[in-house]
Motif scaffolding. Structure first.
Motif, PDB file in Angstrom:
ATOM      1  N   ILE A 146      29.010  39.272  66.582  1.00  0.00           N
ATOM      2  CA  ILE A 146      30.365  38.931  66.114  1.00  0.00           C
ATOM      3  C   ILE A 146      30.168  38.038  64.898  1.00  0.00           C
ATOM      4  O   ILE A 146      29.391  37.065  64.966  1.00  0.00           O
ATOM      5  CB  ILE A 146      31.154  38.170  67.214  1.00  0.00           C
ATOM      6  CG1 ILE A 146      31.312  39.045  68.465  1.00  0.00           C
ATOM      7  CG2 ILE A 146      32.523  37.723  66.693  1.00  0.00           C
ATOM      8  CD1 ILE A 146      31.833  38.304  69.694  1.00  0.00           C
ATOM      9  N   LYS A 147      30.832  38.354  63.800  1.00  0.00           N
ATOM     10  CA  LYS A 147      30.568  37.615  62.563  1.00  0.00           C
ATOM     11  C   LYS A 147      31.055  36.164  62.618  1.00  0.00           C
ATOM     12  O   LYS A 147      30.414  35.279  62.113  1.00  0.00           O
ATOM     13  CB  LYS A 147      31.243  38.340  61.394  1.00  0.00           C
ATOM     14  CG  LYS A 147      30.482  39.569  60.918  1.00  0.00           C
ATOM     15  CD  LYS A 147      29.440  39.175  59.865  1.00  0.00           C
ATOM     16  CE  LYS A 147      28.485  40.286  59.518  1.00  0.00           C
ATOM     17  NZ  LYS A 147      29.032  41.345  58.707  1.00  0.00           N
ATOM     18  N   HIS A 148      32.215  35.944  63.201  1.00  0.00           N
ATOM     19  CA  HIS A 148      32.761  34.578  63.232  1.00  0.00           C
ATOM     20  C   HIS A 148      33.080  34.214  64.680  1.00  0.00           C
ATOM     21  O   HIS A 148      33.935  34.833  65.301  1.00  0.00           O
ATOM     22  CB  HIS A 148      34.033  34.489  62.386  1.00  0.00           C
ATOM     23  CG  HIS A 148      33.784  34.863  60.966  1.00  0.00           C
ATOM     24  ND1 HIS A 148      33.214  33.993  60.060  1.00  0.00           N
ATOM     25  CD2 HIS A 148      33.998  36.024  60.303  1.00  0.00           C
ATOM     26  CE1 HIS A 148      33.097  34.608  58.893  1.00  0.00           C
ATOM     27  NE2 HIS A 148      33.566  35.834  59.017  1.00  0.00           N
ATOM     28  N   LYS A 149      32.376  33.211  65.195  1.00  0.00           N
ATOM     29  CA  LYS A 149      32.536  32.863  66.608  1.00  0.00           C
ATOM     30  C   LYS A 149      33.153  31.473  66.771  1.00  0.00           C
ATOM     31  O   LYS A 149      32.752  30.530  66.079  1.00  0.00           O
ATOM     32  CB  LYS A 149      31.174  32.874  67.312  1.00  0.00           C
ATOM     33  CG  LYS A 149      30.560  34.260  67.425  1.00  0.00           C
ATOM     34  CD  LYS A 149      29.235  34.212  68.162  1.00  0.00           C
ATOM     35  CE  LYS A 149      28.638  35.601  68.269  1.00  0.00           C
ATOM     36  NZ  LYS A 149      27.285  35.627  68.782  1.00  0.00           N
ATOM     37  N   PHE A 150      34.057  31.355  67.703  1.00  0.00           N
ATOM     38  CA  PHE A 150      34.615  30.047  68.045  1.00  0.00           C
ATOM     39  C   PHE A 150      34.965  30.015  69.528  1.00  0.00           C
ATOM     40  O   PHE A 150      35.188  31.057  70.145  1.00  0.00           O
ATOM     41  CB  PHE A 150      35.832  29.698  67.168  1.00  0.00           C
ATOM     42  CG  PHE A 150      36.976  30.669  67.267  1.00  0.00           C
ATOM     43  CD1 PHE A 150      36.981  31.858  66.552  1.00  0.00           C
ATOM     44  CD2 PHE A 150      38.066  30.393  68.083  1.00  0.00           C
ATOM     45  CE1 PHE A 150      38.039  32.755  66.651  1.00  0.00           C
ATOM     46  CE2 PHE A 150      39.137  31.282  68.180  1.00  0.00           C
ATOM     47  CZ  PHE A 150      39.121  32.465  67.463  1.00  0.00           C
ATOM     48  N   ILE A 151      34.984  28.809  70.078  1.00  0.00           N
ATOM     49  CA  ILE A 151      35.274  28.638  71.508  1.00  0.00           C
ATOM     50  C   ILE A 151      36.606  27.917  71.646  1.00  0.00           C
ATOM     51  O   ILE A 151      36.875  26.944  70.934  1.00  0.00           O
ATOM     52  CB  ILE A 151      34.160  27.806  72.192  1.00  0.00           C
ATOM     53  CG1 ILE A 151      32.821  28.554  72.134  1.00  0.00           C
ATOM     54  CG2 ILE A 151      34.521  27.492  73.640  1.00  0.00           C
ATOM     55  CD1 ILE A 151      31.621  27.716  72.586  1.00  0.00           C
ATOM     56  N   VAL A 152      37.423  28.395  72.569  1.00  0.00           N
ATOM     57  CA  VAL A 152      38.689  27.725  72.857  1.00  0.00           C
ATOM     58  C   VAL A 152      38.681  27.313  74.325  1.00  0.00           C
ATOM     59  O   VAL A 152      38.514  28.164  75.204  1.00  0.00           O
ATOM     60  CB  VAL A 152      39.880  28.653  72.533  1.00  0.00           C
ATOM     61  CG1 VAL A 152      41.179  28.006  72.960  1.00  0.00           C
ATOM     62  CG2 VAL A 152      39.921  28.964  71.045  1.00  0.00           C
ATOM     63  N   CYS A 153      38.830  26.009  74.578  1.00  0.00           N
ATOM     64  CA  CYS A 153      38.899  25.510  75.958  1.00  0.00           C
ATOM     65  C   CYS A 153      40.381  25.404  76.288  1.00  0.00           C
ATOM     66  O   CYS A 153      41.045  24.444  75.900  1.00  0.00           O
ATOM     67  CB  CYS A 153      38.244  24.139  76.068  1.00  0.00           C
ATOM     68  SG  CYS A 153      36.561  24.093  75.461  1.00  0.00           S
TER      69      CYS A 153
END
Ligand code: SF4
Length: 247
Positions: A146-153
């Motif tokens: 995945i080119k752009h990864k982010f985590i959401v809690c």
């Protein structure tokens, strides 16, 4: 800009227990049914400009398209619709499509054939709520192209140690749970996440306190209208790398 090609959802883990789109709202609007919406073709809808005698896309180039925020892009019930959705996403490479999922385990079976190492215009965020969901979803998420990864809690309902999952992550965002029955969110957990992100040089944002917020040991009910403002006041945003604002 919001795009809901389909709507409706059902719970997949503890974080879903009081989900707005699964609970009351869904009962009122029949959203327990997973259905294609009238907006399905929104990204490729065009308008004719009689003066200029040109036809152009309704959604202007360069926009961020928040996709499937009342559902989950990887729902199995949407498998057949997703093929066309990918076609539109590919066609509109001038837009950025951003979505969150609690079903990252369905990533591989939900991809288009030409995905390779990821489309540049797609940002997929992994949504977690506690250590159990983090340990289950994040090793998978990190292993996927995945080119752009982010985590959401979201909703954050327990303390989470993310320190072994932050490599290659662009940002982490945390939300307390909203709604009357919300489970509590402790500011200690937020500060802890912030420290982990600081050490890993990952941008961190505390977006909302949620309804039942523990601060300095004291449990407080936070009015929905000031949940975001209170979060910002307690922990101003790390704006160093911020390029996307969700609100
Ligand atoms: S996966 Fe997301 S949209 Fe679906 S029920 Fe859970 S929290 Fe709600």
């Amino acid at each position: 800009m919001v795009w809901e090609p389909w709507t409706g959802c059902y719970p997949v883990s503890a974080g879903c227990k009081y989900c707005y789109y699964y609970g009351l709202y869904s009962k009122r609007y029949g959203q327990n049914n997973i259905v294609k919406t009238d907006d399905f073709y929104k990204p490729i809808e065009t308008i004719y400009m009689p003066r200029k005698k040109i036809t152009k896309y309704r959604i202007e180039s360069g926009k961020i398209v928040f996709t499937c925020f009342t559902t989950d892009f990887f729902l199995p019930e949407a498998d057949q619709w997703r093929v066309e959705a990918w076609d539109m996403i590919r066609k509109r490479s001038d837009l950025t499509f951003l979505f969150l999922t609690k079903r990252i385990d369905r990533f591989k079976i939900s991809l288009p054939d030409d995905w390779k190492d990821g489309y540049e215009n797609v940002r997929i965020g992994c949504s977690i709520e506690d250590q159990e969901s983090a340990d289950k979803r994040l090793p998978l998420y990190l292993s996927f192209p995945i080119k752009h990864k982010f985590i959401v809690c979201s909703p954050l309902i327990g303390e989470i140690d993310l320190s072994s999952y932050l490599q290659g992550i662009e940002s982490v965002r945390a939300y307390g749970e909203a709604g009357k029955e919300a489970r509590e969110c402790d500011f200690k957990w937020i500060l802890n996440l912030h420290e982990q992100c600081k050490s890993a040089k990952v941008q961190f944002d505390f977006v909302s306190t949620g309804r039942n917020f523990r601060h300095n040991g004291e449990l407080k009910k936070i009015n929905p209208y000031i949940q975001r403002k209170t979060a910002r006041q307690l922990l101003p945003s790390d704006d160093g790398n911020a390029d996307i604002q969700f609100e």
